[in-house]
Design an enzyme around this catalytic site. Structure first.
Site, short mmCIF file in Angstrom:
data_model
loop_
_atom_site.label_atom_id
_atom_site.label_comp_id
_atom_site.label_asym_id
_atom_site.label_seq_id
_atom_site.Cartn_x
_atom_site.Cartn_y
_atom_site.Cartn_z
N ILE A 110 -5.45 -30.11 18.39
CA ILE A 110 -5.95 -29.75 19.72
C ILE A 110 -4.76 -29.74 20.67
O ILE A 110 -4.01 -30.71 20.73
CB ILE A 110 -7.02 -30.75 20.21
CG1 ILE A 110 -8.22 -30.76 19.26
CG2 ILE A 110 -7.46 -30.42 21.64
CD1 ILE A 110 -9.26 -31.82 19.59
N CYS A 111 -4.57 -28.63 21.35
CA CYS A 111 -3.51 -28.50 22.36
C CYS A 111 -2.14 -28.76 21.74
O CYS A 111 -1.77 -28.15 20.74
CB CYS A 111 -3.82 -29.42 23.53
SG CYS A 111 -2.85 -29.10 25.02
#
Length: 346
Positions: free
Chosen positions: A125-126
């Site tokens: 994530i990210c």
């Protein structure tokens, strides 16, 4: 990495819940750390048994991990937990040090990742994507991250095919997402891939988030919250959803908002990040998935009810979106209905 052969995955775990291990790194964002627990902690089979088990580990023995907020969290598992994972998720961190600055793993992080079993599904994530890239797991593969870091990621890891515009990328056994809320989209996508739209939609409903945003949708939408002083396209979308089984013309959608086709198309893209035609195709694919999973209607009938007109047209759309035919999609979820870990591999 460990040479132990993985015997589990979304389609292979039998009665044991699919284990998701979240790797918590110093400088983590609490919101993004919580996404996998919220999404994967909800799904249950028709007997009420959890479909997933979610653990959190760090690169050190159990103990505190600093966050980017004014508090630390206690992580109950050390890196050995990675060896037990069917899926490993790396959320964002703002303190990646040489991983972010030089593109190399720390000794501590490299030792932790050595516990991974072959065949483990990996996701980030990210800025968690930097960890996967530094480990060489994204070489030659497509990936994404927060739009503000995409250019830096590409410079640091030229062998990674960075797409700065999408919400998430599913490359089979490795998945990456953009920042913040895109992590929710990614996790819901994995639930949908594993167990179908009905399970994923129920998780989304309980989490009070949209059930589906296409991975290829743009990260940045010019008007994410429509100006209350301007007309929106909400009425047209609701109108279209009520008649997906019918031919829908762009001019008819524009007429629902009393707009010209040109103005409607521009406003629609500003609000949703995709064109009206792309949006309609996405909704019809989702309707087809639901009907294939939940009814005994023939493929021809599902095609008509979802608005594709013919089975061949639906087959082409599902093949492009999911990589499977309608019949194969139905067999996957019908065969796996009795097994908590069963699901679709793409």
């Amino acid at each position: 990495m460990s040479e132990e052969t993985s015997t589990s995955g979304p389609a292979d775990v039998g009665a044991r819940p699919h284990r998701v291990v979240v790797l918590a790194l110093d400088g983590l964002l609490p919101f993004e750390l919580g996404i996998p627990h919220r999404i994967f902690g909800r799904p249950k089979d028709d007997r009420g048994r959890p479909l997933y088990e979610v653990l959190t580990c760090s690169v050190r023995p159990p103990g505190p991990v600093e966050t980017d907020a004014d508090f630390a969290i206690h992580v109950p598992h050390g890196p050995e937990a990675l060896a037990t994972a069917d899926t490993v998720i790396v959320p964002a961190s703002y303190e990646l040090g040489p991983v972010f600055e030089e593109g190399v793993l720390t000794d501590e992080l490299a030792a932790a990742l050595a516990h991974l079993r072959p065949g483990t599904r990996l996701a980030s994530i990210c800025t968690g994507v930097y960890v996967l890239a530094a480990a060489g797991l994204l070489d030659g593969r497509p990936a994404t991250t927060h739009w503000a870091q995409a250019e830096h990621l590409q410079r640091l890891f030229p062998r990674v095919r960075v797409d700065p515009d999408v919400l998430f990328v599913d490359d089979g056994d490795v998945l990456t997402s953009a920042g913040v809320a895109a992590g929710i989209d990614l996790c819901l996508h994995m639930v949908r891939r594993d167990h179908g739209t009905a399970v994923a939609n129920e998780v989304a409903r309980r989490t009070v988030v949209p059930p589906y945003r296409e991975g290829g949708q743009a990260q940045f939408i010019a008007l994410p919250v429509p100006d209350p002083q301007q007309a929106s396209t909400t009425t047209a979308r609701a109108w279209a959803l009520g008649r997906l089984h019918e031919p829908i013309q762009l001019r008819d959608m524009a007429a629902q908002e009393s707009m010209s086709v040109r103005t409607f198309t521009r406003r629609f893209r500003e609000e949703t990040g995709v064109s009206p035609g792309q949006w309609l195709s996405q909704q019809r694919v989702e309707r087809a998935r639901h009907l294939l999973e939940s009814t005994d209607r023939s493929v021809d009938q599902v095609a008509r009810d979802a608005g594709f007109g013919t089975a061949q047209s639906m087959r082409q759309h599902l093949q492009a979106a999911l990589g499977v035919t309608p019949s194969a999609y139905r067999r996957t979820f019908r065969a796996g209905a009795e097994e908590p870990g069963a699901g679709l591999r793409t």
